[in-house]
Design a protein around this motif. Structure first.
Motif, PDB file in Angstrom:
ATOM      1  N   VAL A  60       2.052   1.848  -3.624  1.00 30.82           N
ATOM      2  CA  VAL A  60       0.366   2.482  -4.159  1.00 30.82           C
ATOM      3  C   VAL A  60       0.957   3.912  -3.952  1.00 30.82           C
ATOM      4  N   MET A  61       1.093   4.372  -3.090  1.00 30.22           N
ATOM      5  CA  MET A  61       0.603   6.088  -2.902  1.00 30.22           C
ATOM      6  C   MET A  61       1.595   5.922  -2.869  1.00 30.22           C
TER       7      MET A  61
ATOM      8  N   SER B 146       4.271   5.556  -5.639  1.00 35.57           N
ATOM      9  CA  SER B 146       4.261   5.676  -7.354  1.00 35.57           C
ATOM     10  C   SER B 146       2.738   6.005  -7.400  1.00 35.57           C
ATOM     11  N   THR B 147       1.912   6.299  -7.266  1.00 36.21           N
ATOM     12  CA  THR B 147       0.727   8.013  -7.363  1.00 36.21           C
ATOM     13  C   THR B 147       1.163   9.477  -7.331  1.00 36.21           C
TER      14      THR B 147
ATOM     15  N   GLY C 116      -1.443   4.173 -10.588  1.00 33.54           N
ATOM     16  CA  GLY C 116      -1.593   3.503  -9.118  1.00 33.54           C
ATOM     17  C   GLY C 116      -2.639   2.493  -9.221  1.00 33.54           C
TER      18      GLY C 116
ATOM     19  N   GLU D  11       0.548  -0.760  -0.041  1.00 35.72           N
ATOM     20  CA  GLU D  11       0.124  -0.159   0.007  1.00 35.72           C
ATOM     21  C   GLU D  11       1.061   1.022   0.253  1.00 35.72           C
TER      22      GLU D  11
END
Length: 255
Positions: A118-119, A121-122, A139, A115
């Protein structure tokens, strides 16, 4: 996402499907009149609901009315506002809407690494491209890959050897969701040379999701036939059975 945040703040429930339909249809109709499509405007919504305390749709309606007045009637005056002032407004919006708790060291340490990735990379892609849509898209793709990788390891195969009417039978119980990521290792979970003449693959606690899983089952049964052994696949649910009947034997290199 915006509707969910508003629901959390106001302790209400909104029909998100209706909201999406309304916004989508409005964007399509606007395009026929030369207008630009709009989004849910999460930043402005958070300022409206969180900072200003708005609770009804009247606030949204009035915001649109005043924006229309500013653009149509007071456009020449608005154009005189220095860009620096608008930057300051956007910084205030960012500070007011950002969830600072999400980047605390204690929070990041407690979150799963997937998680956090993901945060990060976004955020990185959004900042690098100056495009939130691209950042969110990246993301989502990263989240999909990490989710598939994690779920792929939830499949288990248990082997037992019993006797039925004096004939030894090897039973494999497959447990978990089988799709392209998890079915790749399924082929290696069987003792093709050591198993007796009869083999049963119990699928009561599993589900077949895609064609790659059907191909894996075909490869397993073909491998057993190559060793002169009979294989029975039992316990498939209706959806899995229908997919296997439709695709079994049709995914080989010669098809």
């Amino acid at each position: 996402m915006t509707a969910k945040l508003v629901d959390d703040i106001t302790d209400t429930r909104s029909p998100k499907t209706r909201e999406a339909w309304g916004q989508g249809v409005a964007n399509i109709v606007t395009g026929f009149f030369g207008g630009m499509g709009g989004c849910a405007m999460i930043g402005q919504t958070m300022i409206n609901v969180k900072a200003s305390g708005a609770r009804t749709r009247i606030s949204t309606f009035l915001a649109g009315v005043f924006l229309l007045i500013l653009v149509v009637a007071l456009g020449d005056i608005v154009s005189l506002i220095p860009m620096g002032a608008l930057v300051a407004v956007m910084i205030f919006v960012s500070v007011a809407t950002f969830d600072w708790h999400s980047i605390r060291p204690a929070t990041l340490k407690a979150l799963p690494k997937s998680e956090t990735l993901v945060m990060v990379s976004t955020v990185v892609v959004t900042v690098a491209t100056h495009n939130l849509a691209i950042g969110v898209g990246v993301g989502v793709l990263v989240a999909m890959v990490l989710f598939a990788r994690r779920v792929a390891h939830f499949v288990t195969v248990d082997r037992t050897v019993t006797e039925a009417d004096g004939v030894p039978v090897a039973t494999y119980k497959v447990d978990g969701e089988l799709f392209f990521a998890s079915s790749n290792d399924l082929y290696t979970q069987f003792e093709y040379a050591l198993d007796p003449e009869r083999v049963v693959i119990d699928m009561h606690t599993s589900h077949l999701w895609d064609a790659s899983t059907i191909a894996a089952l075909d490869a397993i049964t073909e491998k057993y036939r190559h060793h002169g052994k009979a294989v029975d696949v039992v316990g498939l649910n209706d959806a899995s059975l229908l997919m296997r009947e439709r695709l079994a034997g049709k995914l080989g290199a010669g098809e």
